[in-house]
Design an enzyme around this catalytic site. Structure first.
Site, PDB file in Angstrom:
ATOM      1  N   GLU A 253      -4.986  -8.744   0.545  1.00 17.59           N
ATOM      2  CA  GLU A 253      -5.703  -8.452   1.788  1.00 17.59           C
ATOM      3  C   GLU A 253      -7.181  -8.271   1.496  1.00 17.59           C
ATOM      4  O   GLU A 253      -7.547  -7.696   0.472  1.00 17.59           O
ATOM      5  CB  GLU A 253      -5.206  -7.152   2.450  1.00 17.59           C
TER       6      GLU A 253
ATOM      7  N   GLU B  42       0.801  -1.221   0.000  1.00 20.39           N
ATOM      8  CA  GLU B  42       0.000   0.000   0.000  1.00 20.39           C
ATOM      9  C   GLU B  42       0.840   1.280   0.000  1.00 20.39           C
ATOM     10  O   GLU B  42       0.835   2.039   0.979  1.00 20.39           O
ATOM     11  CB  GLU B  42      -0.956  -0.004   1.198  1.00 20.39           C
TER      12      GLU B  42
HETATM   13  C1  FCB Z   1      -4.374  -2.227   5.450  1.00 23.50           C
HETATM   14  C2  FCB Z   1      -2.976  -2.564   5.923  1.00 23.50           C
HETATM   15  C3  FCB Z   1      -2.913  -3.682   6.923  1.00 23.50           C
HETATM   16  C4  FCB Z   1      -4.076  -3.646   7.893  1.00 23.50           C
HETATM   17  C5  FCB Z   1      -5.393  -3.484   7.180  1.00 23.50           C
HETATM   18  C6  FCB Z   1      -6.607  -3.477   8.071  1.00 23.50           C
HETATM   19  O1  FCB Z   1      -4.411  -0.918   5.030  1.00 23.50           O
HETATM   20  O2  FCB Z   1      -2.172  -2.939   4.830  1.00 23.50           O
HETATM   21  O3  FCB Z   1      -1.672  -3.631   7.559  1.00 23.50           O
HETATM   22  O4  FCB Z   1      -3.889  -2.697   8.865  1.00 23.50           O
HETATM   23  O5  FCB Z   1      -5.366  -2.318   6.419  1.00 23.50           O
END
Ligand code: FCB
Length: 454
Positions: free
Chosen positions: A355, A166
């Site tokens: 994620e 990110e």
């Molecule tokens: C993302 C992050 C991760 C976690 C999630 C909930 O932005 O990459 O580390 O905190 O959110």
């Protein structure tokens, strides 16, 4: 009722990040990170929490991996803490740090779990921040040196690399909004940071190719649909700008080797100082990747707001919209649309969901169970949309649920739980939640039953 079956070899996994789970912040020669420093400043993190102990994964990784194996997991995405490898400004490698990750990789492989290694998930050595952090044009070179060491050590066993997690958050939450480390509030700095992060990414991809190392390399971007809050043309323009801010500013240089011109023009018209846009560096950023990691949580709603400099928009969630315990809207179709867009608009040929998950204020019952039907519902909905996208021809090879366990959720500290496994932070006890059991079953069955309610 239909059975949603996923492609053969689909990688069902979970994800974490070093600072969020490891703890052992001062052990075996680990240096200070910008997150250690950020946490010491009152008001930065809820309840004054820090990552000093976190889930104690540094000491309990064997137990955690054994739990993953019992849950039928096929992949695990984790990150390397740069300050464990290069603790200070002297440039000396810390052997104990490399050794820890080497043991972690061995343990995963023994359990039949494929490691997905993120090289940067936000815990920059404080020593690097002291010389300007990512705003310093030398930082990409330092990053290359660090990645080189890690790849040299783990490259015989690791086949999946993710350069950055990110970059949007690292750049803008850390250097414009100041909500994350290093807590700077300056838009031009954030743009410069985003630029140097991509130069760093490019150097590492080039090194990876030239070294002839086996395996695949990609990056994890947080992307989200930006939906105008009304039919007014100025809200539509705001949504397009918001899309440029978070999505296109990161997709375009990677895939097309250019920054989106409408955003460059907008920022310039707002008096923002721009990064250099050097043609050689732009070419470096745009080297082909083996896969693109998508971190998807939700879409967000946007309206025109001239009070907000230099973006000219703000976000708000419509009343009555379903949200999680962090107030994030639940917008599972957005995942489908984003996946299609990545393929159709950007020609991305291979995607891993790096994620996806949700925050619930889980509680442990007297008989030691954690029931989280909202998370099961969230997972089902998102995996259904993912399945739809695969049916529509998008090549998605794996899904790393965020997160394996509850952990240190950045400025929310331990108050925001995302895990499939509940952690009692007082005792470090692990309890597989209802969602963890559900997900384990889906992984074993390579799919799940779905009733379409229309
Ligand atoms: C993302 C992050 C991760 C976690 C999630 C909930 O932005 O990459 O580390 O905190 O959110």
């Amino acid at each position: 009722m239909s059975k949603l079956l996923f492609p053969q070899d689909f990688v069902w996994g979970t994800a974490t990040a070093s600072y969020q789970v490891e703890g052992a912040a001062r052990e075996d020669g680990r240096g200070e990170s910008i997150w250690d420093r950020f946490c010491t400043i009152p008001g930065n993190v809820a309840n004054g929490d820090t990552g000093d102990v976190a889930c104690d994964h540094y000491h309990r990784f064997r137990e955690d991996i054994s739990l993953m194996r019992q849950m039928g997991m096929k992949g695990y995405r984790f990150s390397i803490a740069w300050p464990r490898i290069y603790p200070d400004a002297r440039g000396q490698v810390n052997e104990a740090g490399l050794e820890f990750y080497s043991r972690l990789v061995d343990e995963l492989l023994k359990a039949g779990i494929t490691p997905y290694v993120t090289l940067y998930h936000w815990d920059l050595p404080q020593a690097m921040q002291d010389i300007g952090g990512w705003a310093n044009p030398q930082m990409p070179q330092y990053f290359l040196t660090y990645c080189h060491k890690v790849m040299e050590r783990l490259g015989d066993r690791v086949r999946h690399w993710i350069t950055l997690n990110e970059p949007f958050c690292a750049a803008f939450l850390g250097n414009y909004e100041g909500r994350q480390a290093p807590g700077i509030r300056d838009f031009s700095t954030a743009l410069r940071v985003a630029y140097h992060l991509y130069v760093a990414h490019g150097l590492v991809v080039r090194y990876f190719r030239q070294s002839g190392m086996k395996g695949e390399i990609g990056i994890a971007l947080n992307l989200m649909g930006r939906v105008p809050l009304s039919d007014e043309p100025e809200d539509a323009a705001a949504a397009r700008r918001a899309d440029g801010y978070i999505n296109r500013w990161f997709l375009d240089p990677l895939i097309r080797g250019t920054y989106p011109q409408d955003m460059v023009d907008w920022y310039q018209s707002m008096g923002v100082v721009m990064p250099p846009f050097d043609p050689d560096e732009m070419a470096l950023m745009a080297q082909p990747l083996d896969f693109m990691g998508l971190n998807y949580y939700n879409d967000s709603f946007v309206r025109h707001d001239s009070q907000v400099w230099p973006l000219g928009f703000s976000s708000a969630t419509p009343r009555l919209m379903p949200v999680n315990d962090r107030g994030w809207p639940i917008t599972e179709e957005g995942l489908y649309h984003m996946l299609l867009r990545m393929k159709q608009e950007y020609g991305i040929r291979k995607i891993v969901i790096t994620e996806n998950g949700t925050a619930i204020n889980d509680v442990r019952s007297a008989d030691n169970r954690v029931e989280d039907p909202q998370r099961v519902d969230y997972l089902r909905r998102h995996l259904h949309q993912l399945h739809r996208a695969i049916q529509a021809g998008v090549n998605v090879t794996g899904y790393m649920q965020w997160s394996f366990c509850d952990n240190f959720e950045w400025s929310f500290g331990y108050s925001s739980r995302f895990g499939l496994v509940y952690i009692d932070f007082a005792t470090q006890e692990r309890i597989v939640k209802q969602s963890g059991h559900w997900y384990a079953q889906a992984a074993r069955d390579n799919g799940f039953d779905w009733i379409d309610m229309g």
